[in-house]
Design a protein around this motif. Sequence first.
Motif, PDB file in Angstrom:
ATOM      1  N   ARG A  70      -0.336  -0.316  54.080  1.00 35.30           N
ATOM      2  CA  ARG A  70      -0.666   0.263  54.857  1.00 35.30           C
ATOM      3  C   ARG A  70      -2.222   0.136  54.551  1.00 35.30           C
ATOM      4  N   LEU A  71      -2.609   0.117  52.924  1.00 32.75           N
ATOM      5  CA  LEU A  71      -4.126  -0.148  53.367  1.00 32.75           C
ATOM      6  C   LEU A  71      -4.757  -1.243  52.629  1.00 32.75           C
ATOM      7  N   SER A  72      -5.760  -1.547  53.305  1.00 36.36           N
ATOM      8  CA  SER A  72      -6.389  -2.510  52.941  1.00 36.36           C
ATOM      9  C   SER A  72      -7.276  -2.999  52.053  1.00 36.36           C
TER      10      SER A  72
ATOM     11  N   ALA B  43      -9.702   6.708  56.655  1.00 32.14           N
ATOM     12  CA  ALA B  43      -8.584   6.380  56.788  1.00 32.14           C
ATOM     13  C   ALA B  43      -7.896   6.576  55.725  1.00 32.14           C
ATOM     14  N   VAL B  44      -7.547   6.016  54.469  1.00 32.34           N
ATOM     15  CA  VAL B  44      -6.607   6.520  53.135  1.00 32.34           C
ATOM     16  C   VAL B  44      -5.872   7.215  53.628  1.00 32.34           C
TER      17      VAL B  44
ATOM     18  N   GLU C  61      -9.616  -0.271  51.073  1.00 32.63           N
ATOM     19  CA  GLU C  61      -9.077   1.044  50.849  1.00 32.63           C
ATOM     20  C   GLU C  61      -7.811   1.116  49.829  1.00 32.63           C
TER      21      GLU C  61
ATOM     22  N   ARG D  52      -5.768   9.343  56.207  1.00 30.94           N
ATOM     23  CA  ARG D  52      -4.785   9.227  57.263  1.00 30.94           C
ATOM     24  C   ARG D  52      -3.292   8.556  57.252  1.00 30.94           C
ATOM     25  N   LYS D  53      -4.100   6.677  57.140  1.00 28.44           N
ATOM     26  CA  LYS D  53      -2.345   6.035  56.739  1.00 28.44           C
ATOM     27  C   LYS D  53      -1.617   6.777  56.097  1.00 28.44           C
ATOM     28  N   LEU D  54      -1.827   7.519  55.128  1.00 29.14           N
ATOM     29  CA  LEU D  54      -0.480   7.793  54.314  1.00 29.14           C
ATOM     30  C   LEU D  54      -0.454   9.384  54.052  1.00 29.14           C
ATOM     31  N   GLN D  55      -0.960   9.769  55.424  1.00 29.39           N
ATOM     32  CA  GLN D  55      -0.400  11.150  56.087  1.00 29.39           C
ATOM     33  C   GLN D  55       0.043  12.029  54.645  1.00 29.39           C
TER      34      GLN D  55
ATOM     35  N   GLU E 129       3.658   1.551  51.424  1.00 29.69           N
ATOM     36  CA  GLU E 129       3.204   2.887  51.791  1.00 29.69           C
ATOM     37  C   GLU E 129       1.365   1.759  51.418  1.00 29.69           C
TER      38      GLU E 129
END
Length: 224
Positions: free
Chosen positions: A163-165, A201-202, A168, A204-207, A160
């Motif tokens: 998925r983050l930069s 963004a965080v 982020e 969204r990417k981690l739902q 997980e």
Amino acid sequence: MTESTAAGRPVTVVIVDDHSIFRSGLRADLDDRLHVVGEAADVDAAVAVVVQTQPDVVLLDVHLPGGGGGGGAEVVRRTAAEAPSTRFLALSVSDAAEDVVGVIRAGARGYLTKGSSGGQVSDAVVAVAGGDAVFSPRLAGFVLDAFGAAAGEQAESTDELDRLSAREREVMRLIARGYAYKEVAAELFISIKTVETHVSAVLRKLQLSSRHELTAWALERKLL
């Protein structure tokens, strides 16, 4: 094992159990490789005697009165900073998986049931003092299962996070710790608008749907 113990000094031990008869019997059964320097019958007394005596090993029951109901695991947690060299060996009548896993997660180095003989307990204390982990045979499976699952969870957390930069991840940790957007902006030398973009963004990417969920997510994965 410490140099002095290896050179022949008895392993110093504190016995923690809420039954005085058991403490007395155990003390009598331990062999001369061990030296009992204290006893306690509840969580608060155990914390006090461990901090005061700094024993090599604490023989610890998992079910103890006091301390807000945390039992033996609470003793381990509360003495970690003030008795950093002390190791804990759980010794309990319980063979329930949740008791075994709970005290090991807190930091104990082993777990024996009270059916163990004085010689077996003495051997285990010496082994734990030397840095080994010791378990009654049927209990080791609980620990392997639990920490195998934990390793899987950690791998999932790593996936997980991938998925983050890098930026982020920095924003995520600060937000999860309770920083306001303007505090994050000041800490990272970026604008508040940029912080808002990264947080969106965080999530969204981690739902996740809110910063409160983000904090819970980070705490569960020990990322703070």
